[in-house]
Enzyme design. Structure first.
Site, short mmCIF file in Angstrom:
data_model
loop_
_atom_site.label_atom_id
_atom_site.label_comp_id
_atom_site.label_asym_id
_atom_site.label_seq_id
_atom_site.Cartn_x
_atom_site.Cartn_y
_atom_site.Cartn_z
N ARG A 238 1.01 -1.23 -0.11
CA ARG A 238 -0.04 0.14 0.00
C ARG A 238 0.84 1.14 -0.15
O ARG A 238 1.93 1.14 0.67
CB ARG A 238 -0.80 0.06 1.17
CG ARG A 238 -2.26 -0.92 1.21
CD ARG A 238 -3.33 -0.46 0.17
NE ARG A 238 -4.28 -1.36 -0.09
CZ ARG A 238 -4.37 -2.38 -0.86
NH1 ARG A 238 -3.43 -2.68 -1.59
NH2 ARG A 238 -5.48 -3.14 -0.75
N GLU A 267 -3.47 7.52 -4.72
CA GLU A 267 -3.77 7.07 -6.05
C GLU A 267 -5.17 7.69 -6.76
O GLU A 267 -5.87 7.84 -6.07
CB GLU A 267 -3.90 5.65 -6.17
CG GLU A 267 -2.56 4.93 -5.54
CD GLU A 267 -2.74 3.43 -5.24
OE1 GLU A 267 -3.82 2.76 -5.60
OE2 GLU A 267 -1.75 2.69 -4.91
N HIS A 285 -0.86 0.33 -9.92
CA HIS A 285 -1.27 -0.72 -8.77
C HIS A 285 -2.10 -1.89 -9.65
O HIS A 285 -3.32 -2.19 -9.76
CB HIS A 285 -2.71 -0.08 -8.22
CG HIS A 285 -2.95 -0.67 -6.72
ND1 HIS A 285 -3.42 0.20 -5.71
CD2 HIS A 285 -2.94 -2.01 -6.54
CE1 HIS A 285 -3.61 -0.78 -4.93
NE2 HIS A 285 -3.48 -1.95 -4.97
C1 GLV Z 1 -4.87 -5.02 -4.12
O1 GLV Z 1 -4.23 -4.14 -3.91
C2 GLV Z 1 -5.49 -5.86 -2.90
O2 GLV Z 1 -5.34 -5.48 -1.65
O3 GLV Z 1 -5.98 -7.03 -3.07
#
Ligand code: GLV
Length: 319
Positions: A238, A267, A285
């Site tokens: 994250r 983001e 991401h």
């Molecule tokens: C993606 O970022 C997830 O947490 O699956």
């Protein structure tokens, strides 16, 4: 129990078609996030919500949706949901663990390799017509094999990253609040250390912790300064685990050598200081974004939601 659900954004049809015929559906088949007001309005009288990480499910949303029984997040991370508030309001929260572990670990490795061996720079160089002749000292990078890999967060994904590192003959250090079984440490040839030792000794540092108040800006000025000047940081966990402004400075001023980033603090914004740098590989991401895995995640989220509304236990509730 009422069987009417909101799906906040697009999902693959392989998942949608698992919703039984007696369920009613409000499906926002779009990638644009719903505003809070729109989400609240759509949730009126609804019992289930299937959502992505771009939806924030806070106490205000939950308070405005008293008929809601389940929030099924299509992600393993659930920092977009106020789980404590959901618990207080007896709303079940589910996530999608396991199905994305290997795919996410693959991508952490893709970032590590791309950054160490300057793959993106090489692509830009080759495409732009700058390549006029073979040069023996062109785009020298860093070796990966035989180096030390520091894994911060040794849960499912951290361990999957470690398994891959064995093929590169790496020394593996890990840091986690919980020490794993000795048998797992032996199998993965991984050694537990404190964070400072890991940061001082690792050639590659890869982050696999959840985002919590304790891990926010875990990588900031103090911790970046502990790392080797030759070190590469990978973040596919994250964004807010890393202080992006400080990382941009560290990369610019050479406190560390490079970074591979799939996630960002705000983001889809990327800190302006990172964008011009050549020693950072940036991705939007997509660590879990293989076709099979994204379908598996969506399918699991649908199954969780349907199970709860049919009075059965969810498959993967958030602890
Ligand atoms: C993606 O970022 C997830 O947490 O699956």
């Amino acid at each position: 129990m009422a069987k009417n659900i909101v799906i906040s954004n697009s999902l693959p049809h392989e998942a949608i078609r698992l919703i039984p015929g007696d369920f009613s559906l409000d499906y926002n088949d779009s990638d644009a996030p719903l505003s809070k007001a729109e989400l609240i309005s759509r949730l009126k009288g609804r019992s289930g919500l299937i959502c992505h990480i771009i939806s924030t499910i806070d106490d205000e949303v939950l308070a405005a949706a008293p008929t809601l029984k389940v929030v099924a997040n299509v992600a393993v991370g659930y920092n977009n949901i106020d789980v404590a508030a959901a618990k207080r309001r007896e709303v079940i929260v589910t996530n999608t663990p396991d199905v994305l572990t290997e795919t996410t670990a693959d991508f952490a490795w893709a970032l590590l390799m791309a950054t160490a061996r300057r793959v993106v720079e090489a692509d830009r160089y080759a495409r732009s017509g700058q390549w006029k002749a073979w040069k023996w000292d062109l785009l020298w990078g860093a070796d990966v094999h035989g180096k030390t890999l520091g894994i911060v967060g040794f849960g499912r994904i951290g361990r999957a990253v470690a398994r891959r590192a064995r093929g590169f003959d790496m020394r593996i250090l890990y840091h986690d609040a919980v020490r794993v079984d000795a048998a797992v440490e032996r199998e993965l040839a991984a050694t537990a250390t404190d964070l400072e030792t890991l940061l001082r000794e690792a050639d590659f540092v890869t982050l696999h912790v959840n985002l919590t108040p304790d891990t926010r800006h875990l990588i900031g000025e103090r911790t970046l300064r502990l790392m080797r000047k030759s070190a590469i940081l990978v973040n596919a966990a994250r964004g807010p685990i890393v202080d992006e402004a400080m990382l941009a400075r560290a990369l610019r001023e050479g406190w560390i050598a490079g970074a591979g980033l799939d996630v960002f603090e705000e983001e889809p914004k990327i800190h302006a200081g990172l964008v011009p740098l050549q020693n950072v590989v940036l991705a939007p991401h997509i660590a879990s974004a293989s076709r099979d895995t994204r379908i598996a995640m969506a399918t699991l989220a649908v199954r969780n939601c349907v199970a709860v509304l049919e009075g059965k236990p969810p498959l993967t509730p958030v602890a």
